[in-house]
Design a protein around this motif. Structure first.
Motif, PDB file in Angstrom:
ATOM      1  N   UNK A  72       0.819  -1.211   0.000  1.00  0.00           N
ATOM      2  CA  UNK A  72       0.000   0.000   0.000  1.00  0.00           C
ATOM      3  C   UNK A  72       0.857   1.267   0.000  1.00  0.00           C
ATOM      4  N   UNK A  73       0.248   2.361  -0.374  1.00  0.00           N
ATOM      5  CA  UNK A  73       0.967   3.634  -0.394  1.00  0.00           C
ATOM      6  C   UNK A  73       1.235   4.115   1.031  1.00  0.00           C
ATOM      7  N   UNK A 147      -2.292   1.212  -6.201  1.00  0.00           N
ATOM      8  CA  UNK A 147      -1.461   2.394  -5.943  1.00  0.00           C
ATOM      9  C   UNK A 147      -1.906   3.568  -6.829  1.00  0.00           C
ATOM     10  N   UNK A 148      -2.271   3.247  -8.041  1.00  0.00           N
ATOM     11  CA  UNK A 148      -2.669   4.301  -8.985  1.00  0.00           C
ATOM     12  C   UNK A 148      -3.903   5.045  -8.478  1.00  0.00           C
ATOM     13  N   UNK A 149      -4.865   4.290  -7.943  1.00  0.00           N
ATOM     14  CA  UNK A 149      -6.065   4.927  -7.414  1.00  0.00           C
ATOM     15  C   UNK A 149      -5.704   5.912  -6.310  1.00  0.00           C
ATOM     16  N   UNK A 150      -4.736   5.505  -5.478  1.00  0.00           N
ATOM     17  CA  UNK A 150      -4.264   6.395  -4.408  1.00  0.00           C
ATOM     18  C   UNK A 150      -3.636   7.661  -4.969  1.00  0.00           C
ATOM     19  N   UNK A 151      -2.737   7.486  -5.921  1.00  0.00           N
ATOM     20  CA  UNK A 151      -2.068   8.655  -6.519  1.00  0.00           C
ATOM     21  C   UNK A 151      -3.077   9.623  -7.132  1.00  0.00           C
ATOM     22  N   UNK A 159       0.002  10.697 -17.019  1.00  0.00           N
ATOM     23  CA  UNK A 159      -0.607   9.873 -18.049  1.00  0.00           C
ATOM     24  C   UNK A 159      -1.021   8.531 -17.432  1.00  0.00           C
ATOM     25  N   UNK A 160      -2.118   8.560 -16.687  1.00  0.00           N
ATOM     26  CA  UNK A 160      -2.550   7.341 -15.982  1.00  0.00           C
ATOM     27  C   UNK A 160      -3.098   6.294 -16.941  1.00  0.00           C
TER      28      UNK A 160
END
Ligand SMILES: [Zn+2]
Length: 963
Positions: A72-73, A147-151, A159-160
């Motif tokens: 996790x982040x 992690x992307x959802x968190x960022x 550029x997700x």
């Protein structure tokens, strides 16, 4: 700014005749709901990296260092990604062409182990390499998604849709190209070499995969090696010292004394090394055994071995070369050789047991003296046939013990003791590693070291200490072992001849494999046979070759990102303008990227390298589950189970934290700090709310005011706003976000809330709506709010957009991020009034303190009930007051209005009577009760009043306004 002062009284209230604040922009941020709404607005309107890509300005490339796709982040991620986002958003507003492509490091042992740990024994046994790679891919992608959802929730723009992943086909292909270019330049070679080997994970490890726990104890032994022959030179020396007897009869009683912390390597002994510069002694004990060891260590050795030594004579290290001794565990003879400065007299005996297959210095000495490079340990850490009678013992388990026992039985063991020292462990399994000679692939750093050092000089290292750090690492680093005996990675694209182990790599094979990876990905290496993996011209010969099974060090993966990303993506450039990571990356990504880029293109992949520290708890301790001091960014944003303990602060407060810290060192975070930050957040928000709320009936396109007509106070405010824009711009330019944080706070509190807006209340509320003193103030407020929104937008992006959406009048831009970075109109600059205003503001603070004192003594109620007399001591202050009075706008630049008192008198002699008299550096300040009657509308005291409704009193101006 309490705009809703309760007009006490049973009397008639004039509240409805005041221009009170009106806005939908709420005092509370309600971030949990509002921030996602704003993000949705951005997504729908392409207010994101699209802005950076459509900009026409110069390119700016901040290249993302890939976090590992696991777990996790945490706050470290937050610090890193949010800092990057500040910079990108700022550059976009500045008009740069920007593309930020976030990345993930996907291969490597930790994920491979995670996958294996999840399997039952049965499943694990049945899993082939492709099966494992499939599971590893799935695992990594799942982690990346989470992690992307968190960022994204932190409002990081990038550029997700198309991040770079080291497991993607085009990435793997670019990596093969980097490898191939290095190979063809002669920088990649295969060699037998001791490498850090982890028996617990059965693989070679890179420096970056090692850790050094505090409490490591090794079994160290003092061992005597029995001398079998001296050189002629030493024989003569012995004769000279009347040793004829000993030499002829008892040669077996002569020993060289060695010390080692790895007894298990003794069966691999090939020599004993001395330092030619060190002086040694020949000394006998009470039993007529004679030992040779370093003279400096005489006392320590005596004490340790509990022996009395009789010094016979000294001998230099260089004279010892050529002595032969009996191998401690095998039936063979070995030489004494001359080693280098790694042999010291700081500990041990000054004579180093040399096992070239199991240590770097030993390996180099072995090369020099052409000693056999024997490796006596297999990949699991078990001793092999080459260890003789100790075969099958394990180096991390029973080998040391059994070998020590054996030495004792041979009367060779002089002492065994536990020895505490720095010893490398496998970062993953937390078990000790060993040095083990294996066939590995290396990048020869020697081949391009000087070029790397030159490139380091050309890079801007922030802070500057980073340069020294990476330089010393590159100077000292040995060849880079890039092969791993694992399955989850990019293969080393090499073929070995089946009968001879001859190596096949050339431009044709490399191109072929690169194309295959581009099309199918690296899995093809395992799913296809040599016939298809080799280029067509090898078709008939393919059966004679077998593909290699080593994968590349993950640092080679991420170290190739300049080629796979900066060089390939739209809107990016190589070298990148900026790499920004934690300060541990000097030995990690900064270095591996530098080495590959220099090896291929003879230049660093970055122009500037900026580092940040690590997130610690509020007491400066590392965060750990066991200490219970972990701050979870997700809880900071959305709140915890108990919202009283962990309120939902939203992403903006998280971002504000990042801006507030001195990130060049380790940074603290915890509940108290968050609470303070949320207070600052609220202060900024309420300032913005006050500005917006007082613009409800204003439209700058219709009611614009010419700058030259503005009152002094407003001219000063614009001048000050210009200064703040300048200062904040330079803070962003220099990546000094904590300066932004400080400037923002002091602007909101000192300049706006305590000064300009404090004075503005009367202008805004009491004046008639269209009065110039009100409109000119609104004009200034509109300049402040629009600029403030842009200035805070790289950090407090949601609040900035929320402000923009709540501006009470039309603006051209749909989003604050379309406004562009503010430039300061020339006519805002007003240096002439600067020093006079500074004096007047200082005096105001001083007089306010005196009034406050008077109120505390309950001599007066509100400040408006007072009248101030002032006798200036300072000539300049007097001039400033006269200047204000003579050249200011009488309806605005009236010093009593600035003080919010009913009257202000500049006097030549102090009054005899007053409520309070204070003498200070400014002069004499006196307070007395304001004369006259209180106006029931504006609360000023005036000597001439009019009667209003229900027997209320109105001052002259209020009476006119009401009319
Ligand atoms: Zn009034």
């Amino acid at each position: 700014m309490s705009e809703n002062k309760n007009h006490k009284s049973s009397k008639f209230s004039y509240k409805d005749t005041l221009n009170l604040l009106k806005t939908e922009f709420s005092m509370r941020a309600n971030s949990v709901k509002r921030e996602p709404e704003i993000q949705k607005f951005w997504a729908e309107n392409k207010i994101d990296m699209n802005l950076g890509l459509t900009n026409k300005g110069k390119n700016f490339t901040l290249h993302d260092g890939p976090p590992y796709a696991n777990g996790p982040l945490h706050m470290g991620h937050a610090l890193n990604k949010v800092l990057k986002d500040f910079i990108n958003k700022y550059k976009i507003l500045k008009g740069y062409r920007v593309n930020f492509v976030p990345g993930w490091d996907c291969h490597g042992l930790p994920i491979e182990l995670k996958v294996l740990q999840k399997l039952k024994n049965e499943e694990r046994r049945n899993l082939d390499i492709l099966g494992l790679r499939q599971k590893a891919t799935e695992y990594a992608k799942k982690q990346i998604y989470s992690q992307m959802e968190g960022f994204k929730r932190w409002a990081i723009w990038g550029d997700w849709e198309n991040p770079y992943l080291t497991l993607k086909k085009n990435y793997e292909s670019a990596q093969i190209e980097v490898f191939g270019k290095m190979f063809l330049k002669g920088y990649i070679f295969r060699g037998l070499k001791p490498v850090h080997w982890s028996p617990s994970s059965r693989t070679a490890l890179a420096e970056a995969e090692l850790e050094y726990p505090d409490e490591h104890f090794s079994k160290s032994v003092y061992v005597s090696f029995r001398i079998t022959s001296f050189t002629k030179h030493i024989e003569l020396k012995l004769q000279k010292n009347n040793f004829n007897e000993h030499v002829s009869k008892n040669i077996g009683n002569f020993f060289i004394l060695i010390w080692t912390t790895t007894p298990w390597t003794l069966p691999a002994n090939e020599a004993a090394a001395v330092n030619p510069k060190v002086i040694y002694v020949v000394a006998s004990d009470d039993d007529e055994n004679i030992f040779i060891f370093a003279k400096d260590l005489l006392e320590i050795v005596q004490e340790k071995l509990n022996k009395e030594f009789h010094l016979l004579f000294d001998i230099s290290g260089s004279e010892l070369k050529g002595i032969e001794y009996k191998h401690p565990t095998k039936d063979k003879l070995c030489p004494v050789i001359l080693g280098g400065d790694y042999i010291t007299t700081e500990s041990g005996t000054g004579i180093v047991h040399t096992a070239p297959g199991h240590g770097m210095d030993d390996f180099n000495a072995g090369l020099k003296y052409k000693l056999p490079i024997t490796c006596i340990v297999d990949e699991k850490g078990n001793l092999t046939d080459d260890a003789g009678i100790f075969k099958d013992l394990n180096v991390l388990k029973d080998a040391n013990e059994q070998i020590i026992e054996f030495l004792e039985s041979q009367n060779l063991l002089m002492l065994m003791e536990d020895y505490k020292h720095r010893y490398p462990y496998d970062w993953r399994t937390k078990k000790p590693t060993i040095f083990r000679a294996t066939e590995q692939w290396f990048a020869s750093v020697d081949g391009f070291r000087s070029s790397a050092l030159e490139s380091i000089e050309k890079v801007d290292w922030m802070p500057n200490s980073g340069k020294k750090r990476i330089k010393s690492m590159v100077v000292g680093r040995g060849d880079w072992c890039i092969s791993r005996q694992r399955s989850w990675g990019v293969p080393i694209p090499v073929f070995y001849k089946k009968d001879s182990n001859e190596v096949l790599i050339n431009q044709a094979t490399l191109n072929h494999i690169q194309d295959l990876f581009e099309e199918h990905g690296a899995d093809i290496w395992w799913s296809w046979d040599e016939q298809k993996l080799l280029p067509p011209e090898y078709l008939n010969d393919a059966k004679n070759w077998k593909k290699g099974l080593d994968t590349m060090d993950v640092w080679f993966d991420s170290g190739s990102s300049w080629a796979a990303v900066c060089n390939q993506r739209e809107g990016m450039q190589y070298p990148a303008d900026l790499y920004l990571e934690g300060s541990d990356q000097h030995r990690g990504w900064f270095q591996s990227s530098l080495l590959t880029s220099v090896a291929v293109n003879n230049k660093a992949p970055y122009k500037t390298v900026l580092t940040h520290g690590f997130a610690l708890d509020e007491n400066g301790r590392k965060m750990s589950k066991s200490l219970g001091n972990v701050v979870d960014p997700n809880i900071v944003i959305n709140g915890g189970a108990n919202q009283k303990i962990n309120p939902a602060y939203g992403a903006d407060v998280l971002r504000l934290w990042v801006s507030s810290v001195d990130y060049s060192v380790d940074v603290p975070i915890g509940s108290n700090i968050l609470k303070q930050l949320s207070d600052v957040y609220r202060k900024v928000r309420n300032t913005a709310r006050y500005l917006i709320g007082n613009l409800h009936d204003y439209d700058p396109s219709l009611q614009s005011v010419s700058i030259k007509d503005l009152p002094i106070l407003d001219k000063w405010m614009l001048h000050r706003l210009g200064e703040v824009i300048d200062q904040i711009t330079s803070a962003y330019e220099n990546y000094e976000f904590s300066k932004f944080f400080q400037i923002l706070q002091s602007f909101c509190v000192v300049d706006l809330s305590n000064f300009y807006l404090d004075i503005a209340k009367d202008r805004l509320y009491v004046s008639s709506p269209n009065q110039f003193r009100r409109r000119s103030c609104q004009f200034v407020l509109s300049r402040i709010i629009e600029n403030l929104a842009v200035l805070i937008s790289p950090v407090l992006c949601h609040m900035a957009e929320d402000i923009w959406q709540n501006l009470p009048y039309q603006v051209q831009e749909k989003s604050v991020f379309q406004r562009g970075w503010p430039s300061i109109p020339a006519e805002w600059k007003n240096l002439d009034i600067e020093s006079k205003m500074s004096n007047l503001r200082k005096l105001r603070v001083e007089i306010n303190k005196v009034i406050e004192g008077c109120r505390n003594q309950q001599k007066v109620g509100a400040a408006l009930e007072t009248e101030i007399m002032f006798l200036p001591k300072d000539k300049k202050l007097k001039e400033a007051l006269i200047w204000l009075n003579s050249s200011g706008n009488p309806e605005v630049d009236c010093y009593s209005d600035w003080l919010i008192v009913s009257n202000f008198l500049l006097i030549d002699n102090p009054f005899e009577e007053s409520l309070l008299t204070v003498n200070n550096e400014f002069g004499t300040i006196q307070i007395q009760k304001a004369k006259g009657i209180k106006c029931d509308r504006c609360w000023h005291f005036q000597e001439f009043t009019f009667k209003g409704k229900q027997n209320t009193n109105l001052c002259k101006r209020c009476a006119e306004i009401i009319k």
